[in-house]
Design an enzyme around this catalytic site. Structure first.
Site, mmCIF file in Angstrom:
data_model
loop_
_atom_site.group_PDB
_atom_site.id
_atom_site.type_symbol
_atom_site.label_atom_id
_atom_site.label_comp_id
_atom_site.label_asym_id
_atom_site.label_seq_id
_atom_site.Cartn_x
_atom_site.Cartn_y
_atom_site.Cartn_z
ATOM 1 N N LYS A 34 -41.545 18.336 -36.727
ATOM 2 C CA LYS A 34 -40.573 18.350 -35.626
ATOM 3 C C LYS A 34 -39.419 17.380 -35.880
ATOM 4 O O LYS A 34 -38.244 17.748 -35.806
ATOM 5 C CB LYS A 34 -41.304 17.972 -34.332
ATOM 6 C CG LYS A 34 -40.414 17.610 -33.172
ATOM 7 C CD LYS A 34 -41.230 17.193 -31.958
ATOM 8 C CE LYS A 34 -41.801 15.800 -32.081
ATOM 9 N NZ LYS A 34 -40.815 14.734 -31.820
ATOM 10 N N THR A 35 -39.753 16.128 -36.194
ATOM 11 C CA THR A 35 -38.719 15.100 -36.384
ATOM 12 C C THR A 35 -37.855 15.433 -37.591
ATOM 13 O O THR A 35 -36.625 15.294 -37.558
ATOM 14 C CB THR A 35 -39.364 13.707 -36.551
ATOM 15 O OG1 THR A 35 -40.205 13.454 -35.417
ATOM 16 C CG2 THR A 35 -38.315 12.615 -36.627
ATOM 17 N N ASP A 214 -35.327 15.568 -27.576
ATOM 18 C CA ASP A 214 -36.644 15.493 -28.211
ATOM 19 C C ASP A 214 -37.726 15.493 -27.121
ATOM 20 O O ASP A 214 -37.478 15.045 -25.996
ATOM 21 C CB ASP A 214 -36.712 14.188 -29.030
ATOM 22 C CG ASP A 214 -37.975 14.108 -29.869
ATOM 23 O OD1 ASP A 214 -38.523 15.164 -30.242
ATOM 24 O OD2 ASP A 214 -38.410 12.977 -30.167
ATOM 25 N N GLU A 215 -38.922 15.984 -27.447
ATOM 26 C CA GLU A 215 -40.072 15.984 -26.525
ATOM 27 C C GLU A 215 -39.695 16.601 -25.165
ATOM 28 O O GLU A 215 -39.956 16.034 -24.108
ATOM 29 C CB GLU A 215 -40.599 14.547 -26.323
ATOM 30 C CG GLU A 215 -40.983 13.808 -27.586
ATOM 31 C CD GLU A 215 -42.298 14.282 -28.199
ATOM 32 O OE1 GLU A 215 -42.816 15.333 -27.776
ATOM 33 O OE2 GLU A 215 -42.791 13.607 -29.126
ATOM 34 N N GLN A 245 -48.492 20.203 -25.734
ATOM 35 C CA GLN A 245 -48.643 18.741 -25.746
ATOM 36 C C GLN A 245 -47.974 18.104 -24.522
ATOM 37 O O GLN A 245 -47.582 16.941 -24.550
ATOM 38 C CB GLN A 245 -48.047 18.151 -27.029
ATOM 39 C CG GLN A 245 -48.818 18.562 -28.281
ATOM 40 C CD GLN A 245 -48.339 17.826 -29.512
ATOM 41 O OE1 GLN A 245 -48.585 16.640 -29.691
ATOM 42 N NE2 GLN A 245 -47.637 18.534 -30.392
ATOM 43 N N ARG A 591 -54.504 14.614 -33.737
ATOM 44 C CA ARG A 591 -54.128 13.305 -34.320
ATOM 45 C C ARG A 591 -54.864 13.106 -35.651
ATOM 46 O O ARG A 591 -54.500 12.238 -36.443
ATOM 47 C CB ARG A 591 -54.520 12.127 -33.404
ATOM 48 C CG ARG A 591 -53.898 12.060 -32.016
ATOM 49 C CD ARG A 591 -52.416 12.220 -31.995
ATOM 50 N NE ARG A 591 -52.048 13.593 -31.754
ATOM 51 C CZ ARG A 591 -50.869 14.132 -32.059
ATOM 52 N NH1 ARG A 591 -49.946 13.405 -32.651
ATOM 53 N NH2 ARG A 591 -50.604 15.396 -31.811
#
Length: 684
Positions: A34-35, A214-215, A245, A591
């Protein structure tokens, strides 16, 4: 140059990075780059000649903003970014906006930001009966759902909520009178300004032609409305997020923002990032199985790019002590075999579960760190220093004066402070103004002779330091400690050493800040630290223990998740959101990179008594133990929610029950209760 930027991206990432005009939803699964995608898109826009000043990128943490800035700039020739694009948190953007435009509300731009602790103190001064945390939470909900105090009053059915609405009104008056701004105001006030000034909204929208968020799954109603205004002159909004998420519903995040993005913004292009570069196929397979039980989702499936990997271990124990022994033994073996402790973590849904783990680690002599303990700036000794520094930037700040007027102790008790505050209210002058402008006899008449002398010495010290601050920030810092002996006041206390270490750390940090930013002043420093985010201080080489919420965005080679019992994970009962609990499970599982161990027990010692427990449904839902697939409906509504009906107006949900494909809600509309199907109302 622009083509070279795209060479390391997969096909989906490349499509997203090259999209320029119009709304874009990048649906990014866990560990899918994503980043990398959003930073490459930022670099790509600049590389094709788009003015960096016209690009605004909004994040949720300072850490995310710093990481994106560094990664994007590393891809570009420095000659392309003479003026860097604005890349910051929502709240930092709000702060910058208010510095220039708060005058639109008839307020001065020397406002001070108050944090949650300050907010609690203000609210406690307004009402000592209602639990402060409830006031903080409800007022924050009102602000983030754009409810004014008068709207909150008319929506309140119960006496308690009528009282809260009245305190909300008083709180807003207090903030305005003292020129204070809380975190919610950093978003709400810019929204109000832009909403009421169409020309300014157009001007700001024209300034920022390309907006990225973002997010996006963590945004709330207020952030969505603010984004609509920022896009009033164009539709070039790119959001990246993962509906699977979305785990901050309790904090006001609205999953409908990402679920309905294509409806909110016409001609949206949706790009799914489904290739996962973090976890083994085995871990992804079970995470996919778990999240498929949710109904409120856009739908995607993580595809592994790594090896199949080891099977997931499931530990069954009689109690938390046996559970801890198994995990401690596993971790000791991992460390003995050469694994770095920083690659190992233990997650839990409920913070209270860390107690037995900490005890077990201490007995075994294993190093650990509890991520998300008390934050540095919330420690009382640091709060005191911040209050002192606030007075030096704004002597009218009654709140800060009251906090430190007797720290270190100088004989000024609560009665004296109450008298000063009463006089302050009566005269309409701040406490410091009174001390400064009344002569000794006049002050003595209010607080007595001895206190009068003490207050005059305090006043002189503040004024001297103020003058010194305008000449030299470094000399001011030396002189501050000499003047008040604040550090020395902890000399003989049991925890004095620890507190003094914190004070030293703070002094060191502020010195470094001024060295790095010689053109900025003390007010800038205070506003900057008020925006420090949760995970920004994450570091070290011990085994990490943390809540699942704190683990968001992190990854670990060897992961243990404890507490897979009904009531602990998922949390069950009145008001719980099972779909959000399942999303937390999905976040927790993803994670893990290489190895994953899940643990459940038959009983725990919790809240003073031993409780028998049943293993979590999530263990069967993710296919690790036998169990049937049950897809459950999710209303997204729970007891206590404020809702809006087209005819009956605003109401509060008192009960939610199954009703075929829908949910039946018992809603209190201003004292009249009605049963309404959930599809006929919207959250307020």
């Amino acid at each position: 140059m622009s083509e070279n930027l795209l060479t390391s991206l997969n096909e989906s990432q490349r499509i997203a990075a090259q999209h320029i005009d119009g709304p874009l939803l990048i649906l990014a699964g866990a560990g899918s780059g994503k980043t990398k995608t959003i930073t490459t898109r930022l670099a790509y826009l600049i590389s094709i000649g788009i003015d960096p000043r016209s690009i605004l990128t909004l994040t949720f943490t300072n850490k995310a903003a710093s990481e994106m800035r560094e990664r994007a700039f590393n891809m570009l020739d420095s000659s392309m970014i003479n003026t860097p694009p604005l890349l910051c948190t929502f709240h930092k953007f709000g702060l910058l906006f208010l510095k220039f435009h708060i005058s639109e509300l008839g307020r001065k731009n020397n406002f001070i930001i108050i944090d949650t602790d300050d907010k609690k103190r203000v609210l406690k001064s307004l009402d000592k009966d209602i639990t402060t945390s409830l006031l903080v939470s409800e007022i924050s909900k009102y602000k983030n759902s754009l409810m004014t105090p008068s709207e909150a009053k008319s929506a309140a059915q119960l006496k308690l909520y009528q009282q809260i609405a009245e305190i909300y009104e008083q709180y807003e008056e207090y903030l305005e009178k003292n020129n204070l701004v809380d975190f919610d105001d950093l978003l709400l006030l810019p929204y109000k300004i832009l909403k009421n000034n169409e020309n300014l909204a157009k001007e700001i929208s024209q300034k920022y032609q390309y907006i990225m968020v973002d997010e996006y799954q963590d945004t709330n109603e207020l952030q969505y409305r603010l984004l609509r205004l920022l896009c009033s002159d164009h539709n070039n909004l790119c959001v990246v997020g993962d509906d699977d998420q979305s785990i901050y519903g309790w904090r006001g995040a609205t999953i409908k923002n990402i679920l309905n993005f294509s409806e909110h913004f016409e001609n949206t292009i949706v790009v799914k990032l489904e290739e996962n570069y973090r976890s083994t196929d085995t871990i992804l397979n079970h995470a996919n199985q778990l999240i498929e039980h949710n109904r409120d989702r856009l739908g995607k499936k993580l595809i592994g790019t790594r090896v199949k990997g080891d099977s997931i271990k499931v530990y069954e124990s009689q109690d938390e002590n046996e559970e801890t022994r198994k995990i401690v033994e596993d971790i000791r073996k991992l460390i003995d075999s050469g694994e770095n402790p920083k690659n190992i973590a233990i997650l839990f849904r409920v913070n209270a579960l860390s107690r037995s783990l900490e005890e077990g680690f201490n007995k075994a002599g294993l190093h650990y760190k509890l991520v998300g303990g008390m934050k540095f700036y919330e420690r009382s000794e640091i709060k005191d220093l911040i209050a002192y520094f606030r007075i030096l930037t704004n002597s009218n700040d009654n709140f800060s004066v009251k906090r430190i007027i007797n720290k270190p102790k100088r004989g000024i008790g609560k009665t004296t402070i109450d008298k000063l505050e009463a006089k302050s209210i009566e005269t309409g002058k701040s406490i410091f103004d009174l001390i400064q402008n009344l002569d000794s006899d006049e002050i003595s008449a209010i607080v007595g002779k001895k206190n009068s002398r003490t207050l005059k010495v305090f006043e002189a010290s503040i004024l001297d330091l103020k003058e010194l601050l305008s000449e030299s920030k470094m000399k001011f810092l030396d002189s501050f400690e000499e003047t008040f002996d604040y550090r020395a006041s902890y000399d003989n206390l049991p925890d004095g050493f620890e507190r003094q270490a914190n004070i030293d750390e703070f002094y060191g940090y502020i010195r470094d800040y001024f060295i790095q930013n010689p053109h900025l002043d003390l007010k800038d420093f205070l506003n900057e630290i008020a925006l420090e985010s949760e995970n920004d201080d994450y570091s070290g080489e011990a085994v990490s223990m943390m809540s699942i919420h704190a683990s968001k965005g992190l990854e670990f080679k060897k992961l243990f998740i404890i507490g897979f019992e009904e009531g602990f994970f998922p949390i069950t009962g009145d008001g719980c959101d099972l779909e959000e609990e399942r999303r937390l499970g999905y976040v927790a599982l993803t994670r893990a990179m290489d190895n994953l161990t899940l643990s459940f027990v038959h009983s725990r010692f919790y809240k003073g008594k031993r409780t028998s427990l049943v293993k979590s449904r999530f263990l069967s839902e993710c296919g690790l133990i036998k169990g049937s697939l049950t897809i459950e409906k999710q209303s997204g509504f729970k007891k206590g929610d404020l809702v809006q009906h087209k005819i009956f107006g605003m109401g509060r949900v008192e009960k939610a029950t199954n009703a075929g494909k829908d949910y039946k809600l018992t809603i209190n509309f201003g004292g009249t209760k009605r049963d309404i199907l959930s599809s006929f109302v919207e959250k307020a």
